[in-house]
Write an enzyme that holds these catalytic residues in place. Structure first.
Site, PDB file in Angstrom:
ATOM      1  N   GLU A  67       3.543  19.351 -41.381  1.00 25.66           N
ATOM      2  CA  GLU A  67       4.097  20.605 -40.892  1.00 25.66           C
ATOM      3  C   GLU A  67       5.507  20.371 -40.359  1.00 25.66           C
ATOM      4  OE1 GLU A  67       0.731  23.522 -39.830  1.00 25.66           O
ATOM      5  OE2 GLU A  67       1.137  22.316 -38.069  1.00 25.66           O
ATOM      6  N   GLU A 109       3.160  21.936 -31.679  1.00 23.10           N
ATOM      7  CA  GLU A 109       3.279  22.619 -30.380  1.00 23.10           C
ATOM      8  C   GLU A 109       2.710  21.740 -29.268  1.00 23.10           C
ATOM      9  OE1 GLU A 109       1.521  26.254 -31.788  1.00 23.10           O
ATOM     10  OE2 GLU A 109       3.281  26.469 -33.073  1.00 23.10           O
ATOM     11  N   GLY A 117       6.246  29.078 -37.805  1.00 21.78           N
ATOM     12  CA  GLY A 117       6.450  30.355 -37.127  1.00 21.78           C
ATOM     13  C   GLY A 117       7.856  30.899 -37.260  1.00 21.78           C
ATOM     14  N   HIS A 159      -0.756  18.657 -33.151  1.00 23.03           N
ATOM     15  CA  HIS A 159       0.030  19.795 -33.656  1.00 23.03           C
ATOM     16  C   HIS A 159       1.415  19.769 -33.012  1.00 23.03           C
ATOM     17  CE1 HIS A 159       1.433  23.905 -34.213  1.00 23.03           C
ATOM     18  NE2 HIS A 159       0.661  23.903 -35.285  1.00 23.03           N
ATOM     19  N   SER A 197       4.753  28.485 -42.058  1.00 26.69           N
ATOM     20  CA  SER A 197       5.063  29.780 -42.681  1.00 26.69           C
ATOM     21  C   SER A 197       4.445  29.941 -44.068  1.00 26.69           C
ATOM     22  CB  SER A 197       6.574  30.008 -42.723  1.00 26.69           C
ATOM     23  OG  SER A 197       7.103  30.050 -41.408  1.00 26.69           O
ATOM     24  N   ASN A 221      -5.086  28.371 -38.221  1.00 28.21           N
ATOM     25  CA  ASN A 221      -4.874  27.969 -36.830  1.00 28.21           C
ATOM     26  C   ASN A 221      -4.544  29.234 -36.040  1.00 28.21           C
ATOM     27  OD1 ASN A 221      -4.028  26.944 -34.408  1.00 28.21           O
ATOM     28  ND2 ASN A 221      -2.264  25.827 -35.223  1.00 28.21           N
ATOM     29  N   TRP A 222      -5.530  29.690 -35.282  1.00 28.27           N
ATOM     30  CA  TRP A 222      -5.365  30.975 -34.580  1.00 28.27           C
ATOM     31  C   TRP A 222      -4.521  30.831 -33.305  1.00 28.27           C
ATOM     32  CZ3 TRP A 222     -11.054  33.319 -34.919  1.00 28.27           C
ATOM     33  CH2 TRP A 222     -11.350  33.566 -36.262  1.00 28.27           C
ATOM     34  N   LYS A 223      -4.194  29.621 -32.945  1.00 23.44           N
ATOM     35  CA  LYS A 223      -3.351  29.352 -31.754  1.00 23.44           C
ATOM     36  C   LYS A 223      -3.866  30.139 -30.542  1.00 23.44           C
ATOM     37  CE  LYS A 223       0.433  28.077 -34.742  1.00 23.44           C
ATOM     38  NZ  LYS A 223       1.848  27.996 -35.001  1.00 23.44           N
TER      39      LYS A 223
HETATM   40  P1  PGA Z   1       2.771  29.278 -39.134  1.00 16.90           P
HETATM   41  O1  PGA Z   1       2.048  28.130 -38.279  1.00 16.90           O
HETATM   42  O2  PGA Z   1       1.952  29.454 -40.405  1.00 16.90           O
HETATM   43  O3  PGA Z   1       2.731  30.497 -38.255  1.00 16.90           O
HETATM   44  O4  PGA Z   1       4.150  28.809 -39.424  1.00 16.90           O
HETATM   45  C1  PGA Z   1       1.507  26.986 -38.895  1.00 16.90           C
HETATM   46  C2  PGA Z   1       0.958  26.039 -37.850  1.00 16.90           C
HETATM   47  O5  PGA Z   1       1.542  25.935 -36.766  1.00 16.90           O
HETATM   48  O6  PGA Z   1      -0.071  25.384 -38.087  1.00 16.90           O
END
Ligand code: PGA
Length: 254
Positions: A170, A100, A176, A98, A216, A12-14
Site C-alpha cells: 500500500e 495509518e 485515501g 497498516h 484507492s 478495511n472499514w477503518k
Molecule cells: P483506500 O484505503 O482504499 O481508502 O485508499 C486503503 C487502505 O488504507 O487499506
C-alpha cells in the site's frame, strides 16, 4: 500466471460504522456474494463490531479481520487487544502494520515483527502492510523502504509458519487520496516483494503467498490492477464501506 493463488479482496472499514451499521453491511455483503465467485473475501470492522459482524457473516465464507492487535496475550496493557481475544470475537485474520498505524500512531518495525510472530503463533492469518511514502518514491527509495519493512517484519521467522501470510503493498501516497499506483508500478513492487521472499525463504513459499494491492482501489480501476500477474487481490478502504462499490471489486477479482 497466478497459478494456484486464490485472489483475496479485503475491506478495511477503518474507524467507520456503528454495531448496527456494520452488521447491516455484513448482511448485504453476504447476500451479494451468495452467487459463486472465485475470490476469497474479508472485512475488517472496528474491534467493537468484530463479534456482531462475524455472527452476521456465519456460513457466508467471508472472513473477518481485526485492524490491529497487541503481541502479548494478556497483562497490564491498557487499551490493547490480544490475538486470543480477537479469535474469541470471531476474527480469523488481522491487519498488521497498516500505514495509518505506522505513520499516525508511530508503530515501529520491531513492534510489527512481534505482532506478526504472535498472530502466526495463535493461528490468525496476518495481512502485513508495507508501503513507501511519497518522499520515498520521489527519492528513489521505494524498494529499500518496502523490502526493509518486509525484512524487519519476518526477521527470525522460518518459512514453515509463514504459509498463511498475506502481504498488502500500500503506497502511502495512494491511500485515501484518490491517487492509485499505476498497474505497472504496483506489479513492479509486487514482483520485488515476491523475489525477496524467494531469496529469503524459498521459491515455493514465494509463489504461494498472496500479495494484495491497496490504495484507492475502486470499481473503475480494480480489474486493471488485478490483471497484473503478481497482484493477487486488493485491500480496499473507502470503496469497501458500501456494498455497491465493494462487490464490483470482488467481481473484478474473479
Ligand atoms: P483506500 O484505503 O482504499 O481508502 O485508499 C486503503 C487502505 O488504507 O487499506
Amino acid at each position: 500466471m497466478k497459478t494456484n493463488r486464490r485472489p483475496f479482496v479485503a475491506g478495511n472499514w477503518k474507524l467507520h460504522m456503528t454495531l448496527a451499521e456494520s452488521a447491516a453491511l455484513a448482511r448485504k455483503l453476504k447476500a451479494g456474494l451468495a452467487r459463486p465467485h472465485e475470490a476469497e473475501v474479508g472485512v475488517a470492522p472496528v474491534a467493537t463490531s468484530l463479534h456482531v459482524v462475524s455472527q452476521a457473516l456465519e456460513g457466508s465464507g467471508i472472513v473477518v479481520a481485526a485492524q490491529n492487535m497487541h503481541w502479548e496475550d494478556r497483562g497490564a496493557y491498557t487499551g490493547e487487544i490480544s490475538a486470543p481475544l480477537l479469535l474469541d470475537a470471531g476474527a480469523s485474520h488481522v491487519i498488521l502494520g497498516h500505514s495509518e498505524r505506522r505513520h499516525v500512531f508511530g508503530e515501529q518495525d520491531e513492534g510489527i515483527r512481534k505482532k506478526l510472530a504472535a498472530a502466526l503463533g495463535h493461528g490468525l492469518v496476518p495481512i502485513l502492510c508495507v508501503g513507501e511514502q511519497l518522499s520515498d518514491r520521489e527519492g528513489g527509495r521505494t524498494t529499500d523502504v518496502v523490502l526493509g519493512q518486509l525484512d524487519a517484519a519476518v526477521d527470525g521467522l522460518e518459512a514453515e509458519p509463514l504459509q498463511t501470510l498475506v502481504i498488502a503493498y500500500e503506497p502511502v501516497w495512494a491511500i485515501g487520496t484518490g491517487r492509485t499506483a499505476s498497474p505497472a508500478d504496483a506489479q513492479e513492487v509486487h514482483a520485488q516483494i515476491r523475489a525477496r521472499l524467494a531469496t529469503r525463504f524459498d521459491g515455493r513459499l514465494a509463489e504461494s503467498l498472496r500479495i494484495l494491492y491497496g490504495g484507492s482501489v475502486k470499481p473503475a480501476n480494480a480489474a486493471e490492477l488485478l490483471a497484473r500477474p503478481d497482484v493477487d487481490g486488493a485491500l480496499v478502504g473507502g470503496a469497501s464501506l458500501e456494498a455497491d462499490t465493494f462487490l464490483p471489486i470482488v467481481e473484478a477479482a474473479g
